[in-house]
Design a protein around this motif. Structure first.
Motif, PDB file in Angstrom:
ATOM      1  N   LEU A  11       0.827  -1.204   0.000  1.00 38.61           N
ATOM      2  CA  LEU A  11       0.000   0.000   0.000  1.00 38.61           C
ATOM      3  C   LEU A  11       0.860   1.253   0.000  1.00 38.61           C
ATOM      4  CD1 LEU A  11      -2.821  -0.959   2.537  1.00 38.61           C
ATOM      5  CD2 LEU A  11      -2.963  -0.897   0.036  1.00 38.61           C
ATOM      6  N   ASN A  12       1.904   1.257   0.794  1.00 36.57           N
ATOM      7  CA  ASN A  12       2.804   2.404   0.865  1.00 36.57           C
ATOM      8  C   ASN A  12       3.449   2.685  -0.491  1.00 36.57           C
ATOM      9  OD1 ASN A  12       4.186   4.506   2.269  1.00 36.57           O
ATOM     10  ND2 ASN A  12       6.002   3.197   2.347  1.00 36.57           N
ATOM     11  N   ARG A  13       3.916   1.626  -1.166  1.00 33.79           N
ATOM     12  CA  ARG A  13       4.549   1.786  -2.474  1.00 33.79           C
ATOM     13  C   ARG A  13       3.560   2.326  -3.510  1.00 33.79           C
ATOM     14  NH1 ARG A  13       6.589  -3.206  -1.258  1.00 33.79           N
ATOM     15  NH2 ARG A  13       5.315  -4.232  -2.832  1.00 33.79           N
ATOM     16  N   ARG A  14       2.294   2.034  -3.334  1.00 36.66           N
ATOM     17  CA  ARG A  14       1.263   2.491  -4.275  1.00 36.66           C
ATOM     18  C   ARG A  14       0.610   3.799  -3.835  1.00 36.66           C
ATOM     19  NH1 ARG A  14      -1.671  -2.860  -6.678  1.00 36.66           N
ATOM     20  NH2 ARG A  14       0.190  -4.155  -6.793  1.00 36.66           N
ATOM     21  N   SER A  15       1.158   4.412  -2.806  1.00 32.44           N
ATOM     22  CA  SER A  15       0.597   5.661  -2.251  1.00 32.44           C
ATOM     23  C   SER A  15      -0.891   5.507  -1.955  1.00 32.44           C
ATOM     24  CB  SER A  15       0.835   6.833  -3.207  1.00 32.44           C
ATOM     25  OG  SER A  15       2.207   7.044  -3.408  1.00 32.44           O
ATOM     26  N   MET A  16      -1.211   4.397  -1.334  1.00 32.26           N
ATOM     27  CA  MET A  16      -2.597   4.064  -1.001  1.00 32.26           C
ATOM     28  C   MET A  16      -2.688   3.866   0.508  1.00 32.26           C
ATOM     29  SD  MET A  16      -4.593   0.919  -2.792  1.00 32.26           S
ATOM     30  CE  MET A  16      -6.360   0.836  -2.807  1.00 32.26           C
ATOM     31  N   THR A  17      -3.747   4.359   1.110  1.00 31.85           N
ATOM     32  CA  THR A  17      -3.916   4.182   2.549  1.00 31.85           C
ATOM     33  C   THR A  17      -4.731   2.930   2.832  1.00 31.85           C
ATOM     34  OG1 THR A  17      -5.978   5.435   2.689  1.00 31.85           O
ATOM     35  CG2 THR A  17      -3.909   6.694   2.888  1.00 31.85           C
ATOM     36  N   LYS A  18      -4.688   2.489   4.073  1.00 30.80           N
ATOM     37  CA  LYS A  18      -5.527   1.359   4.481  1.00 30.80           C
ATOM     38  C   LYS A  18      -7.000   1.711   4.307  1.00 30.80           C
ATOM     39  CE  LYS A  18      -3.423   1.061   8.473  1.00 30.80           C
ATOM     40  NZ  LYS A  18      -3.089   0.669   9.844  1.00 30.80           N
ATOM     41  N   GLU A  19      -7.338   2.958   4.564  1.00 29.06           N
ATOM     42  CA  GLU A  19      -8.730   3.397   4.404  1.00 29.06           C
ATOM     43  C   GLU A  19      -9.142   3.358   2.932  1.00 29.06           C
ATOM     44  OE1 GLU A  19     -12.562   4.692   5.427  1.00 29.06           O
ATOM     45  OE2 GLU A  19     -11.003   3.684   6.560  1.00 29.06           O
ATOM     46  N   ASP A  20      -8.242   3.756   2.028  1.00 31.87           N
ATOM     47  CA  ASP A  20      -8.540   3.663   0.590  1.00 31.87           C
ATOM     48  C   ASP A  20      -8.860   2.215   0.221  1.00 31.87           C
ATOM     49  OD1 ASP A  20      -7.906   6.381   0.220  1.00 31.87           O
ATOM     50  OD2 ASP A  20      -5.842   5.938  -0.397  1.00 31.87           O
ATOM     51  N   LEU A  21      -8.017   1.292   0.663  1.00 21.60           N
ATOM     52  CA  LEU A  21      -8.227  -0.120   0.362  1.00 21.60           C
ATOM     53  C   LEU A  21      -9.519  -0.618   0.991  1.00 21.60           C
ATOM     54  CD1 LEU A  21      -7.236  -2.801  -0.855  1.00 21.60           C
ATOM     55  CD2 LEU A  21      -6.046  -3.210   1.324  1.00 21.60           C
ATOM     56  N   ARG A  22      -9.741  -0.269   2.237  1.00 15.51           N
ATOM     57  CA  ARG A  22     -10.943  -0.705   2.953  1.00 15.51           C
ATOM     58  C   ARG A  22     -12.197  -0.310   2.192  1.00 15.51           C
ATOM     59  NH1 ARG A  22     -14.989   0.645   5.904  1.00 15.51           N
ATOM     60  NH2 ARG A  22     -14.620   2.864   5.855  1.00 15.51           N
ATOM     61  N   GLN A  23     -12.256   0.935   1.746  1.00  9.84           N
ATOM     62  CA  GLN A  23     -13.427   1.408   1.023  1.00  9.84           C
ATOM     63  C   GLN A  23     -13.544   0.739  -0.345  1.00  9.84           C
ATOM     64  OE1 GLN A  23     -13.288   5.687   0.940  1.00  9.84           O
ATOM     65  NE2 GLN A  23     -13.712   5.855   3.125  1.00  9.84           N
ATOM     66  N   GLN A  24     -12.421   0.545  -1.017  1.00 14.59           N
ATOM     67  CA  GLN A  24     -12.439  -0.061  -2.344  1.00 14.59           C
ATOM     68  C   GLN A  24     -12.981  -1.486  -2.325  1.00 14.59           C
ATOM     69  OE1 GLN A  24      -8.710   0.203  -4.474  1.00 14.59           O
ATOM     70  NE2 GLN A  24      -9.372  -1.231  -6.029  1.00 14.59           N
ATOM     71  N   ILE A  25     -12.602  -2.261  -1.295  1.00 17.36           N
ATOM     72  CA  ILE A  25     -13.021  -3.664  -1.275  1.00 17.36           C
ATOM     73  C   ILE A  25     -14.255  -3.902  -0.406  1.00 17.36           C
ATOM     74  CG2 ILE A  25     -10.718  -4.492  -1.838  1.00 17.36           C
ATOM     75  CD1 ILE A  25     -10.373  -5.326   1.080  1.00 17.36           C
ATOM     76  N   GLY A  26     -14.710  -2.877   0.291  1.00 20.37           N
ATOM     77  CA  GLY A  26     -15.956  -2.981   1.050  1.00 20.37           C
ATOM     78  C   GLY A  26     -15.875  -3.822   2.304  1.00 20.37           C
ATOM     79  N   ILE A  27     -14.795  -3.655   3.075  1.00 20.84           N
ATOM     80  CA  ILE A  27     -14.690  -4.360   4.354  1.00 20.84           C
ATOM     81  C   ILE A  27     -14.879  -3.365   5.490  1.00 20.84           C
ATOM     82  CG2 ILE A  27     -13.233  -6.226   3.472  1.00 20.84           C
ATOM     83  CD1 ILE A  27     -10.821  -4.806   4.803  1.00 20.84           C
ATOM     84  N   SER A  28     -15.172  -3.888   6.654  1.00 18.86           N
ATOM     85  CA  SER A  28     -15.419  -3.024   7.811  1.00 18.86           C
ATOM     86  C   SER A  28     -14.118  -2.488   8.403  1.00 18.86           C
ATOM     87  CB  SER A  28     -16.175  -3.802   8.890  1.00 18.86           C
ATOM     88  OG  SER A  28     -15.327  -4.793   9.448  1.00 18.86           O
TER      89      SER A  28
END
Length: 74
Positions: A11-28
């Motif tokens: 995620l860090n290498r892709r300049s993506m946050t955990k929150e970005d990923l969480r929202q993208q995949i629809g997890i709590s």
């Protein structure tokens, strides 16, 4: 024990946050907290992450045996 530090590095290498990923995949938020704490999540969650990041499970998780976990990144 499964460790998720590879996911966090990815995620860090892709300049993506955990929150970005969480929202993208629809997890709590609770599930993302489990990942951050290196706790067990379902294979369905791993599948969603791999699909979103176009990667293999080994790119985001690592198994660390109980005898080695004190020497590994937490």
């Amino acid at each position: 024990m499964i460790k998720y530090y590879k996911l966090l590095d990815t995620l860090n290498r892709r300049s993506m946050t955990k929150e970005d990923l969480r929202q993208q995949i629809g997890i709590s938020s609770a599930t993302m907290s489990k990942i951050s704490a290196h706790k067990t999540v379902s294979l369905d969650v791993i599948d969603k992450i791999c699909c979103a990041l176009n990667c293999q499970p080994g790119d985001i998780i690592e198994y660390v045996s109980a005898t080695n976990q004190n020497n590994e990144i937490t």
